[in-house]
Design an enzyme around this catalytic site. Structure first.
Site, PDB file in Angstrom:
ATOM      1  N   THR A 156      -5.197  -8.116  10.669  1.00 62.29           N
ATOM      2  CA  THR A 156      -5.682  -6.857  10.080  1.00 62.29           C
ATOM      3  C   THR A 156      -5.337  -5.657  10.965  1.00 62.29           C
ATOM      4  O   THR A 156      -4.866  -4.631  10.473  1.00 62.29           O
ATOM      5  CB  THR A 156      -7.216  -6.948   9.887  1.00 62.29           C
ATOM      6  N   PHE A 213     -15.336   3.138   8.269  1.00 56.47           N
ATOM      7  CA  PHE A 213     -13.980   3.544   7.865  1.00 56.47           C
ATOM      8  C   PHE A 213     -13.779   3.526   6.347  1.00 56.47           C
ATOM      9  O   PHE A 213     -12.693   3.840   5.860  1.00 56.47           O
ATOM     10  CB  PHE A 213     -12.926   2.657   8.549  1.00 56.47           C
ATOM     11  N   ARG A 239      -0.840 -14.569   4.185  1.00 61.88           N
ATOM     12  CA  ARG A 239      -1.594 -13.937   5.289  1.00 61.88           C
ATOM     13  C   ARG A 239      -0.796 -14.035   6.593  1.00 61.88           C
ATOM     14  O   ARG A 239      -0.818 -13.128   7.419  1.00 61.88           O
ATOM     15  CB  ARG A 239      -2.958 -14.608   5.495  1.00 61.88           C
ATOM     16  N   HIS A 257      -1.866  -5.442   1.581  1.00 64.91           N
ATOM     17  CA  HIS A 257      -3.108  -6.179   1.394  1.00 64.91           C
ATOM     18  C   HIS A 257      -2.733  -7.596   0.999  1.00 64.91           C
ATOM     19  O   HIS A 257      -1.776  -7.800   0.254  1.00 64.91           O
ATOM     20  CB  HIS A 257      -3.954  -5.553   0.282  1.00 64.91           C
ATOM     21  N   LYS A 264       0.832  -1.210   0.000  1.00 73.02           N
ATOM     22  CA  LYS A 264       0.000   0.000   0.000  1.00 73.02           C
ATOM     23  C   LYS A 264       0.871   1.267   0.000  1.00 73.02           C
ATOM     24  O   LYS A 264       2.085   1.183   0.214  1.00 73.02           O
ATOM     25  CB  LYS A 264      -0.927  -0.047   1.224  1.00 73.02           C
ATOM     26  N   ARG A 290       2.629  -6.395   9.191  1.00 77.25           N
ATOM     27  CA  ARG A 290       1.720  -5.407   9.781  1.00 77.25           C
ATOM     28  C   ARG A 290       2.085  -5.093  11.232  1.00 77.25           C
ATOM     29  O   ARG A 290       1.960  -3.960  11.685  1.00 77.25           O
ATOM     30  CB  ARG A 290       0.283  -5.928   9.686  1.00 77.25           C
ATOM     31  N   ASN A 308      -2.033  -0.534   7.463  1.00 76.38           N
ATOM     32  CA  ASN A 308      -1.366  -1.819   7.715  1.00 76.38           C
ATOM     33  C   ASN A 308      -0.478  -2.329   6.573  1.00 76.38           C
ATOM     34  O   ASN A 308      -0.217  -3.517   6.462  1.00 76.38           O
ATOM     35  CB  ASN A 308      -2.387  -2.867   8.168  1.00 76.38           C
TER      36      ASN A 308
HETATM   37  P1  DAT Z   1      -7.686  -7.591   5.578  1.00 72.61           P
HETATM   38  O1  DAT Z   1      -6.958  -6.480   4.836  1.00 72.61           O
HETATM   39  O2  DAT Z   1      -6.897  -8.141   6.711  1.00 72.61           O
HETATM   40  O3  DAT Z   1      -8.222  -8.663   4.645  1.00 72.61           O
HETATM   41  P2  DAT Z   1     -10.359  -6.448   5.591  1.00 72.61           P
HETATM   42  O4  DAT Z   1     -10.476  -6.960   4.192  1.00 72.61           O
HETATM   43  O5  DAT Z   1     -11.443  -6.794   6.558  1.00 72.61           O
HETATM   44  O6  DAT Z   1      -8.977  -6.907   6.262  1.00 72.61           O
HETATM   45  O7  DAT Z   1     -10.245  -4.861   5.575  1.00 72.61           O
HETATM   46  C1  DAT Z   1      -9.559  -4.177   4.557  1.00 72.61           C
HETATM   47  C2  DAT Z   1      -8.754  -3.052   5.161  1.00 72.61           C
HETATM   48  O8  DAT Z   1      -9.601  -2.107   5.838  1.00 72.61           O
HETATM   49  C3  DAT Z   1      -7.768  -3.493   6.248  1.00 72.61           C
HETATM   50  O9  DAT Z   1      -6.562  -3.960   5.700  1.00 72.61           O
HETATM   51  C4  DAT Z   1      -7.610  -2.254   7.064  1.00 72.61           C
HETATM   52  C5  DAT Z   1      -8.984  -1.622   7.020  1.00 72.61           C
HETATM   53  N1  DAT Z   1      -9.822  -2.035   8.183  1.00 72.61           N
HETATM   54  C6  DAT Z   1     -10.451  -3.232   8.324  1.00 72.61           C
HETATM   55  N2  DAT Z   1     -11.154  -3.297   9.459  1.00 72.61           N
HETATM   56  C7  DAT Z   1     -10.959  -2.097  10.074  1.00 72.61           C
HETATM   57  C8  DAT Z   1     -11.436  -1.531  11.318  1.00 72.61           C
HETATM   58  N3  DAT Z   1     -12.241  -2.212  12.146  1.00 72.61           N
HETATM   59  N4  DAT Z   1     -11.020  -0.280  11.626  1.00 72.61           N
HETATM   60  C9  DAT Z   1     -10.220   0.396  10.792  1.00 72.61           C
HETATM   61  N5  DAT Z   1      -9.738  -0.050   9.615  1.00 72.61           N
HETATM   62  C10 DAT Z   1     -10.110  -1.287   9.249  1.00 72.61           C
HETATM   63 MG    MG Z   2      -9.599  -8.486   3.038  1.00 74.24          MG
END
Ligand code: DAT
Ligand code: MG
Length: 168
Positions: free
Chosen positions: A98, A59, A92, A126, A11, A109, A123
């Site tokens: 996350t 968010f 992962r 992706h 990112k 992360r 973080n």
């Molecule tokens: P991941 O990237 O671990 O697959 P995700 O697809 O649920 O997680 O979410 C995409 C992105 O959104 C994640 O990398 C960071 C942000 N994010 C997710 N959940 C969040 C939360 N509860 N508060 C703030 N940012 C969040």
């Molecule tokens: Mg995801």
């Protein structure tokens, strides 16, 4: 377990903090193969498609600003496809949870992520979460000719009035 493909995005914070080399080194521990890689300028459309499943989250607007580079003045990301046995889980695992605060400190992360004052998880990477998301994301970010393995069925299309930039 057969071979899997998974999408990784480094990112804008990863590029801004000059972490690309570190992250690629960490991912090379998986012994997976990189079968596609490029630097991408992320526009709103791509960002919205990528995060379509999160559009109702509080968010979400901040997340779109993040991936399109508006939080970092850096609109580039690096997109990669890793291929091999258990690719999704392996990537992962090295990426970490996350929430960077809950992520294993030696994960990408955990080591390099942070939580912004807005609450957004910044973080760094992706990583696709499951095989169907991996397929959807890979098809969104890459065309068949940009990948060195025939992952999915293709068709030959003749595009007549399709405009694109070419070298002068
Ligand atoms: P991941 O990237 O671990 O697959 P995700 O697809 O649920 O997680 O979410 C995409 C992105 O959104 C994640 O990398 C960071 C942000 N994010 C997710 N959940 C969040 C939360 N509860 N508060 C703030 N940012 C969040
Ligand atoms: Mg995801």
């Amino acid at each position: 377990m057969t071979n899997q493909a998974t999408l990784v995005i480094i990112k804008p914070d990863g590029l801004k903090k000059s972490l690309t080399g570190n992250i690629l080194s960490r991912l090379s521990e998986t012994k997976l193969k990189i079968i596609g890689a490029k630097i991408v300028k992320v526009n709103e459309h791509l960002a919205q498609q990528h995060y379509q499943h999160l559009r109702d989250k509080p968010f979400y607007p901040e997340l779109i600003k993040y991936i399109t580079g508006k939080l970092h003045g850096e609109n580039r990301v690096m997109a990669l496809i890793y291929f091999g046995k258990d690719a999704i889980t392996k990537v992962r695992q090295i990426s970490g949870a996350t929430n960077p605060e809950e992520a294993d400190p030696v994960s990408v992360r955990g080591a390099y992520g942070r939580i912004l004052t807005t609450g957004l998880y910044e973080n760094v990477v992706h990583a696709s979460s499951d095989p169907s998301e991996a397929q959807r994301e890979i098809k969104l970010w890459f065309g068949p000719e940009e990948i060195t393995v025939d992952l999915y069925p293709v068709k030959v299309a003749t595009l007549r009035s399709f405009k694109r930039k070419v070298w002068k």
